[in-house]
Every structure is written in structure tokens, then in C-alpha cells.
Write a protein that holds these residues in place. Structure first.
Motif, PDB file in Angstrom:
ATOM      1  N   ARG A  44       0.836  -1.206   0.000  1.00 53.42           N
ATOM      2  CA  ARG A  44       0.000   0.000   0.000  1.00 53.42           C
ATOM      3  C   ARG A  44       0.867   1.251   0.000  1.00 53.42           C
ATOM      4  N   ARG A  45       0.474   2.233  -0.788  1.00 58.07           N
ATOM      5  CA  ARG A  45       1.148   3.527  -0.835  1.00 58.07           C
ATOM      6  C   ARG A  45       0.086   4.627  -0.866  1.00 58.07           C
ATOM      7  N   TRP A  46       0.307   5.684  -0.127  1.00 57.70           N
ATOM      8  CA  TRP A  46      -0.600   6.821  -0.165  1.00 57.70           C
ATOM      9  C   TRP A  46       0.122   8.065   0.351  1.00 57.70           C
ATOM     10  N   ALA A  47      -0.321   9.208  -0.102  1.00 61.48           N
ATOM     11  CA  ALA A  47       0.271  10.487   0.271  1.00 61.48           C
ATOM     12  C   ALA A  47      -0.438  11.039   1.514  1.00 61.48           C
ATOM     13  N   VAL A  48       0.342  11.696   2.370  1.00 60.50           N
ATOM     14  CA  VAL A  48      -0.203  12.308   3.581  1.00 60.50           C
ATOM     15  C   VAL A  48       0.375  13.720   3.700  1.00 60.50           C
ATOM     16  N   PRO A  49      -0.320  14.636   4.337  1.00 56.36           N
ATOM     17  CA  PRO A  49       0.213  15.990   4.526  1.00 56.36           C
ATOM     18  C   PRO A  49       1.517  15.965   5.336  1.00 56.36           C
ATOM     19  N   THR A  50       2.454  16.813   4.974  1.00 60.29           N
ATOM     20  CA  THR A  50       3.700  16.920   5.715  1.00 60.29           C
ATOM     21  C   THR A  50       3.412  17.288   7.168  1.00 60.29           C
ATOM     22  N   GLY A  51       4.068  16.579   8.082  1.00 63.70           N
ATOM     23  CA  GLY A  51       3.858  16.819   9.511  1.00 63.70           C
ATOM     24  C   GLY A  51       2.762  15.990  10.122  1.00 63.70           C
ATOM     25  N   SER A  52       2.137  15.110   9.329  1.00 58.09           N
ATOM     26  CA  SER A  52       1.073  14.248   9.870  1.00 58.09           C
ATOM     27  C   SER A  52       1.621  13.352  10.966  1.00 58.09           C
ATOM     28  N   ASN A  53       0.818  13.153  12.001  1.00 54.87           N
ATOM     29  CA  ASN A  53       1.172  12.189  13.033  1.00 54.87           C
ATOM     30  C   ASN A  53       1.147  10.789  12.428  1.00 54.87           C
ATOM     31  N   LEU A  54       2.222  10.034  12.638  1.00 50.86           N
ATOM     32  CA  LEU A  54       2.342   8.727  11.991  1.00 50.86           C
ATOM     33  C   LEU A  54       1.247   7.770  12.440  1.00 50.86           C
TER      34      LEU A  54
END
Length: 306
Positions: free
Chosen positions: A9-19
Motif C-alpha cells: 500500500r502507498r498513499w500520500a499524507v500531509p507533511t507533519g502528519s502524526n504517523l
């Protein structure tokens, strides 16, 4: 935006998102409890890339070097490939060898597949299927041939609900073993030792008390256990059978009166306090007011059940 990768699985998340949030928002169901870096239930392994880790000292250096991170303490700032903690592969199997109910408290004893080195007062993450939660060890290393845990099942929760269905022979998995805030120091042998617990906060103190007695503690030992009702004093009998230990069993509604009657016999008194955050804060505040120096009060706050 950085890209997260778990398996295929791959997906983009906003920079600084809590892991932790990024993983769970994607439906990966990473367990967690405290979100403060204390319980270690949200352990994941970073295979490529580095998150911004707010609490690197929470893990042992060797584990941190291997890429393990506490997801709740990490922010995603670059592309990151992550492997989730797999209790079937990464956890230590432990078989249920005894189950005893004391009111709403379930005492679980486990025999791990191989011996674990630990100290009285430490915590370990228990995995029951895909559900994980940290629990204090109530057993005494070198004397008990099992690991003992006290689980408060009064309220519903993912782990508690599964624990109610445990049977002898079932296999749980043990995750991260960690140092806990409470322990027994041999240098305390001549000093008054007070152990104050609310509910199953008694679990680590039960092990520490036995460790103190094994090491020949010479000073006064006091145990105060606070419970919502009489049945909550689940270790009343074995506590009262311990020679040289002053035991006081207190109902929550009588706590103020009980505290008013306690006075430290020495400024050298050491106090260990464990239980839910509100109870611990209340007991620790009273100890300070009563004259026990803050540096001699050690506390461990149990996170809410899930």
C-alpha cells in the motif's frame, strides 16, 4: 506531500502528519493506549526514510537503531516505508496457565515460551489477537515461574472484552518490555517505605513489596489500597498475612479521612504511588503536603482502558 508505504500500500499524507493517525486513518488499526510515548503499544518499524521523532529516548538505543519507533510520537516529514509490529512474528508466545477472578479483577498468569528477564515494577505489552495493551507485572522474578497480570474488567474495552473470554491453554503474545517508573532500590532498606495504590495500581506494588521483603527491608512498610467497594480489595488476604507490613484498605469515599490520619514517621520516607491519573495526583499531592519530599515520591499513572 510525503508518501507512506506499508507492504504493497502507498498513499500520500500531509507533511507533519502524526504517523499513528496516518496509519489508522488508512485503516491499518495500529493499537495505542496513552498517546504519550509511555505504553509502547503503537510500536512500528521504519524500513526506509526517517520520521521526526519527538521522543527517541523512549526506546532502548538498540531498538531505535533497528528502526523501531513509537508511532504516536512521530511526524511524517519525508517518504516513509513502515512495517507494523506483528505479534505473531515479533511477539513472544506465552500460554495462559492460571485464571482467577476477584470481583471485577482478573488475575492472569502466563508462562512464556522462553524465560524473560525483568524487574518487579516493569511493564510489558500484552497482545490478544490484534488487540494490545500495556500491563504492569505483578510477579516476582526469580521466585514465580510465571508472569502475573491484574486486569480490571469492570468497564468495557477492546482488551478487557477479550480477556473475559480467556481460557487455560490460550496463547497470548508479549511485546515490548519496558522499565516502569516504580522499582525497589536496596539503598532504601533502612528507610520507611510506603506503597499507595488505587485499583489495579496494586499490581506492580505487589511485586515490589515482595521484592523489598526478599531483600530484607528493615524500615517500616505501609501499604494503602484504595478501592471503589470492598470487593475491590482483591489482595486483602495475602497482604494481611505478610509479617511486618502495615496494611490499610480504604474505600474511595473514605480516602480523605484515611489520609488525614497518616503521618510520615520520617523525612526519609520513600513513597511509591500507582493507579489512575486522578488518584495518583491526589495521593502524591497529599504526600507532599504531609512532608514527603517530591524527589522521594515515585508515581506510575495507568492509562484508561481501551
Amino acid at each position: 506531500m510525503p508518501e507512506l508505504c506499508v507492504g504493497e500500500r502507498r498513499w500520500a499524507v500531509p507533511t507533519g502528519s502524526n504517523l499513528l493517525d496516518a496509519l489508522n486513518d488508512a485503516g491499518l488499526n495500529v493499537p495505542y493506549s496513552c498517546r504519550a510515548g509511555s505504553c509502547h503499544a503503537c510500536l512500528v518499524r521504519c524500513l526506509a526514510g526517517q520520521p521526526l521523532d519527538a521522543l527517541p529516548q523512549a526506546l532502548a538505543q538498540d531498538k531505535h537503531a533497528q528502526g523501531w519507533r513509537l508511532a504516536c510520537q512521530c511526524q511524517v516529514v519525508e517518504d516513509l516505508r513502515v512495517a507494523l509490529f506483528d505479534p505473531q512474528q515479533d511477539g513472544l508466545p506465552a500460554q495462559v496457565c492460571a485464571l482467577d477472578w476477584f470481583g471485577d479483577v482478573l488475575r492472569v498468569r502466563l508462562r512464556p515460551e522462553r524465560a524473560m528477564r525483568y524487574q518487579a515494577g516493569q511493564h510489558v505489552v500484552l497482545w490478544n489477537g490484534a488487540v494490545a495493551r500495556p500491563y504492569s507485572l505483578a510477579s516476582l522474578p526469580g521466585e514465580d515461574d510465571y508472569l502475573e497480570f491484574h486486569i480490571d474488567c469492570q468497564r468495557p474495552g477492546a482488551f478487557c472484552d477479550r480477556a473475559r473470554g480467556l481460557q487455560l491453554g490460550d496463547v497470548l503474545r508479549l511485546g515490548e518490555l519496558r522499565g516502569g517508573a516504580l522499582h525497589y532500590d536496596p539503598d532504601w532498606q533502612q528507610r520507611p517505605l510506603w506503597l499507595l495504590a488505587a485499583g489495579t495500581g496494586l499490581a506492580p506494588l505487589w511485586g515490589i513489596l515482595r521484592e523489598a521483603l526478599r531483600q530484607g527491608h528493615q524500615g517500616e512498610i505501609r501499604v494503602m489500597h484504595v478501592a471503589r467497594e470492598g470487593a475491590g480489595h482483591y489482595l486483602a488476604e495475602p497482604l494481611r498475612e505478610m509479617a511486618g507490613v502495615n496494611v490499610e484498605l480504604v474505600l474511595a469515599e473514605q480516602l480523605d479521612e484515611a489520609l488525614a490520619g497518616l503521618r510520615p514517621s520520617s523525612r526519609q520516607t520513600v513513597a511509591l504511588v500507582c493507579g489512575a491519573p486522578n488518584s495518583v495526583e491526589r495521593l502524591a499531592r497529599w504526600l507532599f503536603i504531609a512532608g514527603v519530599p517530591r524527589r522521594q515520591v515515585f508515581t506510575d499513572r495507568f492509562v484508561s482502558a481501551l
